[in-house]
Design a protein around this motif. Structure first.
Motif, mmCIF file in Angstrom:
data_model
loop_
_atom_site.group_PDB
_atom_site.id
_atom_site.type_symbol
_atom_site.label_atom_id
_atom_site.label_comp_id
_atom_site.label_asym_id
_atom_site.label_seq_id
_atom_site.Cartn_x
_atom_site.Cartn_y
_atom_site.Cartn_z
ATOM 1 N N SER A 1 0.805 -1.177 -0.021
ATOM 2 C CA SER A 1 0.078 0.085 -0.049
ATOM 3 C C SER A 1 0.888 1.263 0.033
ATOM 4 O O SER A 1 1.871 1.323 0.576
ATOM 5 C CB SER A 1 -1.089 -0.015 1.274
ATOM 6 N N ASP A 2 0.423 2.315 -0.971
ATOM 7 C CA ASP A 2 1.101 3.635 -0.798
ATOM 8 C C ASP A 2 0.083 4.687 -0.479
ATOM 9 O O ASP A 2 0.290 5.667 -0.931
ATOM 10 C CB ASP A 2 1.675 3.780 -1.957
ATOM 11 N N ALA A 3 -0.996 4.197 0.368
ATOM 12 C CA ALA A 3 -1.961 5.085 0.972
ATOM 13 C C ALA A 3 -1.670 5.820 1.811
ATOM 14 O O ALA A 3 -1.102 5.624 2.802
ATOM 15 C CB ALA A 3 -3.295 4.079 1.119
ATOM 16 N N PHE B 1 11.817 6.519 3.775
ATOM 17 C CA PHE B 1 10.503 6.570 3.105
ATOM 18 C C PHE B 1 10.750 6.167 1.623
ATOM 19 O O PHE B 1 11.669 6.746 1.076
ATOM 20 C CB PHE B 1 9.745 8.027 3.455
ATOM 21 N N SER B 2 9.780 5.544 1.223
ATOM 22 C CA SER B 2 9.725 5.347 -0.556
ATOM 23 C C SER B 2 9.691 6.982 -0.989
ATOM 24 O O SER B 2 8.823 7.544 -0.435
ATOM 25 C CB SER B 2 8.869 4.365 -0.771
ATOM 26 N N PRO B 3 9.787 7.159 -2.463
ATOM 27 C CA PRO B 3 9.720 8.394 -2.924
ATOM 28 C C PRO B 3 8.177 8.851 -2.716
ATOM 29 O O PRO B 3 7.660 8.018 -2.942
ATOM 30 C CB PRO B 3 10.032 8.168 -4.444
ATOM 31 N N ARG B 4 7.813 9.933 -2.523
ATOM 32 C CA ARG B 4 6.815 10.570 -2.311
ATOM 33 C C ARG B 4 5.857 10.398 -0.949
ATOM 34 O O ARG B 4 5.226 11.277 -0.627
ATOM 35 C CB ARG B 4 5.655 10.566 -3.500
ATOM 36 N N LEU B 5 6.357 9.238 -0.349
ATOM 37 C CA LEU B 5 5.590 8.855 1.026
ATOM 38 C C LEU B 5 5.821 9.902 1.983
ATOM 39 O O LEU B 5 5.067 10.174 2.841
ATOM 40 C CB LEU B 5 5.822 7.423 1.320
ATOM 41 N N ALA B 6 7.079 10.282 2.141
ATOM 42 C CA ALA B 6 7.397 11.517 3.065
ATOM 43 C C ALA B 6 6.561 12.642 2.925
ATOM 44 O O ALA B 6 6.226 13.180 4.244
ATOM 45 C CB ALA B 6 8.880 11.896 2.870
ATOM 46 N N GLY B 7 6.153 12.893 1.987
ATOM 47 C CA GLY B 7 5.180 14.065 1.843
ATOM 48 C C GLY B 7 4.013 13.944 2.646
ATOM 49 O O GLY B 7 3.495 14.885 3.297
ATOM 50 N N PHE B 8 3.378 12.720 2.767
ATOM 51 C CA PHE B 8 2.038 12.393 3.568
ATOM 52 C C PHE B 8 2.432 12.649 4.958
ATOM 53 O O PHE B 8 1.776 13.412 5.438
ATOM 54 C CB PHE B 8 1.870 10.954 3.202
#
Length: 225
Positions: free
Chosen positions: A97-99, A138-145
């Motif tokens: 999941s990347d939610a 974090f995987s790319p873009r997940l840190a933004g969450f």
């Protein structure tokens, strides 16, 4: 993979409810003489995860988000006692999941990072050592969450409709809304096509929707896609 220094070993526990996935991860990273990773235990649900982590006190736990018995967040809640002290156990979420809600949930629960199952073996080994050293990964873009969530001053509104769905149902919902076929979803989530169909039926029933087109519009309106 780059061979680790002989005096650097990270003891790891694998927590995932799919045995074949655990076997694959162990085969990929568990060659201690080459990777420096020593897999000291495995678990496939919340109860066994809490027990194995307490018994082995590993350096890092690779934790799936969706598990029988309450999910990764429940493992974190019940393992709070081993996450403190000089030899604290650190948790790295490893999920399909990347939610945003999954990422934020486990980070709030105490995990030090979150990577998706698309990660390479080499990158996973590096992530484990970084987590063991106290870094966040974090995987790319997940840190933004996570940054957005912790920067927000207001508590997000409760979505009662979404709350009716289980973690796995939300996962299937998101993939359906992205246009995945049942066979593709089954392959990505390591479940059968029949199980995917059951989850879709449950989602449609709980949300009082008639078909996948309505489901896609519903998910898009809530920015779940």
């Amino acid at each position: 993979m780059t061979e680790a220094a002989p005096d650097r070993i990270a003891r790891v526990v694998l927590v995932d409810d799919h045995r074949m996935f655990r076997t694959g991860v162990r085969a990929e990273i568990g060659r201690t003489e080459a990777t420096g990773i020593d897999v000291v235990g495995e678990a496939d649900d919340v109860e066994s995860a809490v027990r194995v982590v307490a018994e082995t006190r590993p350096d890092v736990v690779l934790l799936d988000v969706h598990l029988p018995g309450g999910g990764g967040v429940e493992v974190l809640r019940r393992s709070a006692g081993v996450m403190t002290g000089e030899q604290s156990v650190k948790f790295l979420a490893l999920s399909v999941s990347d939610a945003a809600e999954d990422v934020i949930g486990v980070i709030r629960g105490g995990a030090r990072g979150y990577v998706t199952k698309t990660i390479t073996g080499t990158d996973l080994v590096n992530a484990i050592f970084r987590i063991a050293d106290g870094d966040a990964v974090f995987s790319p873009r997940l840190a933004g969450f996570v940054l957005d969530a912790f920067a927000a001053t207001d508590t997000p509104p409760v979505d009662e409709d979404l709350d009716r769905l289980t973690q796995r149902e939300r996962e299937v919902l998101r993939l359906i809304a992205r246009g995945y076929a049942y066979k593709e979803i089954a392959k990505q989530l390591f479940i059968s096509v029949k199980t995917v169909e059951s989850h879709v039926s449950a989602v449609l029933r709980k949300l009082q929707l008639s078909n996948r087109h309505e489901l896609t519009r519903w998910a898009t309106a809530r920015r779940l896609v």
